[in-house]
Design an enzyme around this catalytic site. Structure first.
Site, PDB file in Angstrom:
ATOM      1  N   GLY A  38       0.810  -1.203   0.000  1.00 25.34           N
ATOM      2  CA  GLY A  38       0.000   0.000   0.000  1.00 25.34           C
ATOM      3  C   GLY A  38       0.844   1.255   0.000  1.00 25.34           C
ATOM      4  N   ARG A  89       7.213   1.929   1.174  1.00 24.97           N
ATOM      5  CA  ARG A  89       7.574   0.521   1.357  1.00 24.97           C
ATOM      6  C   ARG A  89       7.968  -0.101   0.019  1.00 24.97           C
ATOM      7  NH1 ARG A  89       8.161  -2.485   5.275  1.00 24.97           N
ATOM      8  NH2 ARG A  89       7.275  -0.907   6.649  1.00 24.97           N
ATOM      9  N   ARG A 125       2.080  11.525  -8.504  1.00 24.72           N
ATOM     10  CA  ARG A 125       1.454  11.664  -7.191  1.00 24.72           C
ATOM     11  C   ARG A 125       2.264  10.985  -6.090  1.00 24.72           C
ATOM     12  NH1 ARG A 125      -5.029  12.028  -7.533  1.00 24.72           N
ATOM     13  NH2 ARG A 125      -5.209  13.075  -9.541  1.00 24.72           N
ATOM     14  N   ARG A 150      -0.249  -8.478  -3.911  1.00 27.32           N
ATOM     15  CA  ARG A 150      -0.301  -7.482  -2.839  1.00 27.32           C
ATOM     16  C   ARG A 150       0.486  -7.988  -1.644  1.00 27.32           C
ATOM     17  NH1 ARG A 150      -2.078  -4.130   0.973  1.00 27.32           N
ATOM     18  NH2 ARG A 150      -3.415  -4.921   2.635  1.00 27.32           N
ATOM     19  N   SER A 180      -0.347  -5.185   5.169  1.00 28.68           N
ATOM     20  CA  SER A 180      -0.622  -5.497   6.575  1.00 28.68           C
ATOM     21  C   SER A 180      -2.095  -5.819   6.745  1.00 28.68           C
ATOM     22  CB  SER A 180      -0.231  -4.316   7.471  1.00 28.68           C
ATOM     23  OG  SER A 180      -0.989  -3.169   7.116  1.00 28.68           O
ATOM     24  N   ASP A 196      -1.666  -5.905  13.781  1.00 25.77           N
ATOM     25  CA  ASP A 196      -2.412  -5.657  15.019  1.00 25.77           C
ATOM     26  C   ASP A 196      -3.539  -6.679  15.104  1.00 25.77           C
ATOM     27  OD1 ASP A 196      -5.095  -3.917  14.057  1.00 25.77           O
ATOM     28  OD2 ASP A 196      -3.360  -3.686  12.762  1.00 25.77           O
ATOM     29  N   ARG A 212       7.593  -4.597  12.550  1.00 22.80           N
ATOM     30  CA  ARG A 212       6.956  -4.559  11.234  1.00 22.80           C
ATOM     31  C   ARG A 212       7.996  -4.761  10.138  1.00 22.80           C
ATOM     32  NH1 ARG A 212       1.858  -1.121  10.435  1.00 22.80           N
ATOM     33  NH2 ARG A 212       0.885  -1.024  12.494  1.00 22.80           N
TER      34      ARG A 212
END
Length: 239
Positions: free
Chosen positions: A21, A25, A44, A88, A91, A205, A218
């Site tokens: 996402g 990353r 963008r 994909r 998280s 989480d 993470r």
């Protein structure tokens, strides 16, 4: 030729694109996992790179948050840049009480409260499923690396801050493993335009229990997930 959202040229992307996402990353993956990585798009600030993993040309690009954002980039990658496989790597929040922080979840199917797939499927329910070949190769890659993964149904939510927390009880009853925000849309786009897609997530989480990952945790966990995705591509080439 550039699109309204991607300023790469045709041929800049591999036939396989890993999609986190967060565009930063994507940058991290390119810098730490790929060799000779080259920035190919930055419209963008949604960064995309192409490089090589163990000699195999692979791209990585951010898709933003939520099904609408992910769907735009996935559609354009497929129809304008000839991308065949979208994986994909993101998280998720765990629903299943047996899941722990840092566990890796592979979405065999994706339930959702979004209406996007009903729009493309003439008002009917569409079974948003991962491509079996991509799924099998990811599971095989995890086993080769001795990494435990959980495989099953996940839930792609339109809202990050849900006004209906009691829905978590229903998800748990129906054995939904975890919640994220993109897989159902990604699977729908891939089905509509003839590509293959898979969602691999790390539990950051737990929605039924207290606790969440630190930034350092993470980083380590996400690296494992990305390595599974990269190794799965090599296994797919051999199949």
């Amino acid at each position: 030729m550039a699109t309204p959202h991607i300023n790469a040229e045709r041929g800049d992307f591999s036939d396989v694109v890993l999609m986190p996402g967060d565009p930063l990353r994507a940058k991290h993956i390119a810098e730490t996992q790929l060799e000779r990585a080259k920035l190919v798009t930055d419209t963008r600030n949604m960064l995309g790179f192409t490089g090589y993993y163990r000699g195999r040309r692979i791209s990585v690009m951010g898709h933003g948050m939520g099904i609408p954002s992910c769907s735009i980039y996935a559609k354009e990658l497929i129809t304008e840049y000839d991308v065949k496989h979208l994986i994909r790597v993101g998280s998720c929040g765990a629903i299943n009480r047996h899941l722990k922080l840092r566990d890796i979840v592979i979405g065999m199917g994706a339930s959702t409260d979004s209406g996007v797939n009903r729009q493309r499927f003439k008002g009917h329910d569409f079974a948003a499923l991962a491509d079996y070949g991509l799924l099998r190769h990811a599971v095989d890659a995890a086993q080769q690396q001795k990494i435990d993964v959980q495989i099953g149904n996940i839930f792609s939510a339109d809202l990050f801050y849900s006004p209906n927390p009691d829905m978590f009880d229903i998800m748990e009853k129906f054995n939904i493993l975890a919640v994220e925000m993109e897989a159902a849309g990604l699977y729908g786009v891939a089905a509509e335009f003839g590509a293959k897609a898979l969602c691999i997530c790390t539990v950051s989480d737990h929605l039924r229990q207290p606790g969440n990952l630190s930034a350092e945790q993470r980083q380590t966990s996400f690296n494992q997930m990305v390595e599974i995705a990269l190794e799965s591509v090599l296994l797919g080439d051999k199949a």
